[in-house]
Design a protein around this motif. Structure first.
Motif, short mmCIF file in Angstrom:
data_model
loop_
_atom_site.label_atom_id
_atom_site.label_comp_id
_atom_site.label_asym_id
_atom_site.label_seq_id
_atom_site.Cartn_x
_atom_site.Cartn_y
_atom_site.Cartn_z
N CYS A 53 0.85 -1.19 0.00
CA CYS A 53 0.00 0.00 0.00
C CYS A 53 0.88 1.24 0.00
CB CYS A 53 -0.89 0.00 1.24
SG CYS A 53 -1.99 -1.42 1.34
N THR A 55 -7.83 -0.57 -14.21
CA THR A 55 -8.51 0.60 -13.65
C THR A 55 -7.57 1.80 -13.60
OG1 THR A 55 -7.98 -0.04 -11.36
CG2 THR A 55 -10.10 -0.76 -12.25
N LEU A 103 -5.96 -3.98 -11.19
CA LEU A 103 -5.45 -2.66 -10.80
C LEU A 103 -4.90 -1.89 -12.00
CD1 LEU A 103 -3.58 -3.41 -7.44
CD2 LEU A 103 -5.63 -2.01 -7.73
N LYS A 155 -1.54 2.65 -9.50
CA LYS A 155 -2.45 3.45 -8.67
C LYS A 155 -1.72 3.88 -7.40
CE LYS A 155 -6.83 2.51 -8.39
NZ LYS A 155 -8.10 1.86 -8.13
N ASN A 156 -2.28 3.59 -6.25
CA ASN A 156 -1.67 3.97 -4.98
C ASN A 156 -0.90 2.81 -4.35
OD1 ASN A 156 -2.71 6.60 -5.06
ND2 ASN A 156 -4.69 5.85 -4.35
N TYR A 157 -0.35 1.95 -5.18
CA TYR A 157 0.37 0.77 -4.71
C TYR A 157 1.75 0.72 -5.36
CZ TYR A 157 -4.33 -0.53 -3.36
OH TYR A 157 -5.58 -0.53 -2.81
N LYS A 212 -7.52 2.91 3.64
CA LYS A 212 -8.98 2.91 3.47
C LYS A 212 -9.42 1.95 2.37
CE LYS A 212 -9.51 6.27 6.44
NZ LYS A 212 -9.24 5.82 7.77
N GLU A 213 -8.73 1.97 1.24
CA GLU A 213 -9.11 1.14 0.10
C GLU A 213 -8.72 -0.31 0.37
OE1 GLU A 213 -8.31 0.85 -4.72
OE2 GLU A 213 -7.32 2.39 -3.54
N LYS A 214 -9.67 -1.20 0.22
CA LYS A 214 -9.42 -2.62 0.45
C LYS A 214 -9.48 -3.37 -0.88
CE LYS A 214 -9.35 -2.20 4.95
NZ LYS A 214 -8.11 -1.97 5.60
N ILE A 215 -8.52 -4.21 -1.11
CA ILE A 215 -8.49 -5.05 -2.30
C ILE A 215 -9.07 -6.41 -1.92
CG2 ILE A 215 -6.96 -6.28 -3.89
CD1 ILE A 215 -5.16 -3.87 -3.90
#
Length: 164
Positions: free
Chosen positions: A31, A161, A158, A76-78, A116-119
Motif C-alpha cells: 500500500c 482501472t 489494478l 495506482k496507490n500501490y 482505506k481502500e481494500k483489495i
C-alpha cells in the motif's frame, strides 16, 4: 520451498541457509507509492510489550534484520516490489514494510489502520518467486515461480482501472 531427500543434502542446505548463500527473492504489492527505486530496510526485529513482532531502529533487545527492496512499478496507490532477505527473521519482510509505512496488501496481521481502500484478496500479496542454491555437487540451481493466478488477477485489475 526446498526439501532435502537425504541427510547429507539436508546438512548441505542447512549450512547454506545459515551462511546466507541461498538466493530468495519475493514479490510483494504494498500500500502506498514508495518513493525510492531501491534501498535497504535495516531495522531490528523484536517483540513489543504486547508480544507482537515489530520492527524499528536498532535496539539492544532486537535482532538485526536486513531486507533489500527494488521498485518494479507503481500501480495506482500501490507499489510492486522485488525483495531479498539478507537475514532470516520471522515475518521479516512483513514487519519491515509495515515499519517503513508500506504494509503488504492483504496482510491482516501487519496492516495499517490508515489504509482505506481494500483489495478483495483472501491472502497476503507476498510471493516467493525465486529460489537458488548449490546442490551436493556444488552446481548452482535456480528456480522461478510465476505469480499465482489470484495475485496476477489482482495486478491486472489494478492496471486496467489505472489505465482507464
Amino acid at each position: 520451498m526446498v526439501v532435502a531427500k537425504t541427510w547429507p543434502a539436508y546438512e548441505h542446505l542447512k549450512n547454506q541457509f545459515k551462511e546466507h548463500k541461498i538466493k530468495k527473492e519475493y514479490l510483494a504489492l504494498v500500500c502506498g507509492r514508495i518513493d525510492k527505486t531501491e534501498g535497504y530496510v535495516d531495522f531490528s526485529i523484536f517483540r513489543n510489550k504486547r508480544g507482537k513482532i515489530v520492527a524499528g531502529p536498532k535496539q539492544g533487545t532486537g535482532k538485526n534484520a536486513l531486507t533489500y527492496f527494488q521498485l518494479i512499478k507503481h500501480i495506482k496507490n500501490y507499489s510492486l516490489l522485488k525483495l531479498k532477505t539478507l537475514t532470516g527473521r520471522t515475518h521479516q519482510i512483513r514487519v519491515h514494510l509495515k515499519a517503513l509505512g508500506y504494509p503488504i496488501v492483504g496482510d491482516k496481521l501487519y496492516q495499517s489502520k490508515k489504509i482505506k481502500e481494500k483489495i478483495p484478496l483472501n491472502r497476503i500479496f507476498l510471493h516467493a518467486n525465486t529460489l537458488g542454491f548449490f546442490d551436493l555437487n556444488n552446481k548452482w540451481l535456480e528456480f522461478e515461480s510465476l505469480l499465482p493466478e489470484e495475485l496476477d488477477r489482482i495486478l491486472n485489475q489494478l492496471e486496467k482501472t489505472h489505465d482507464s
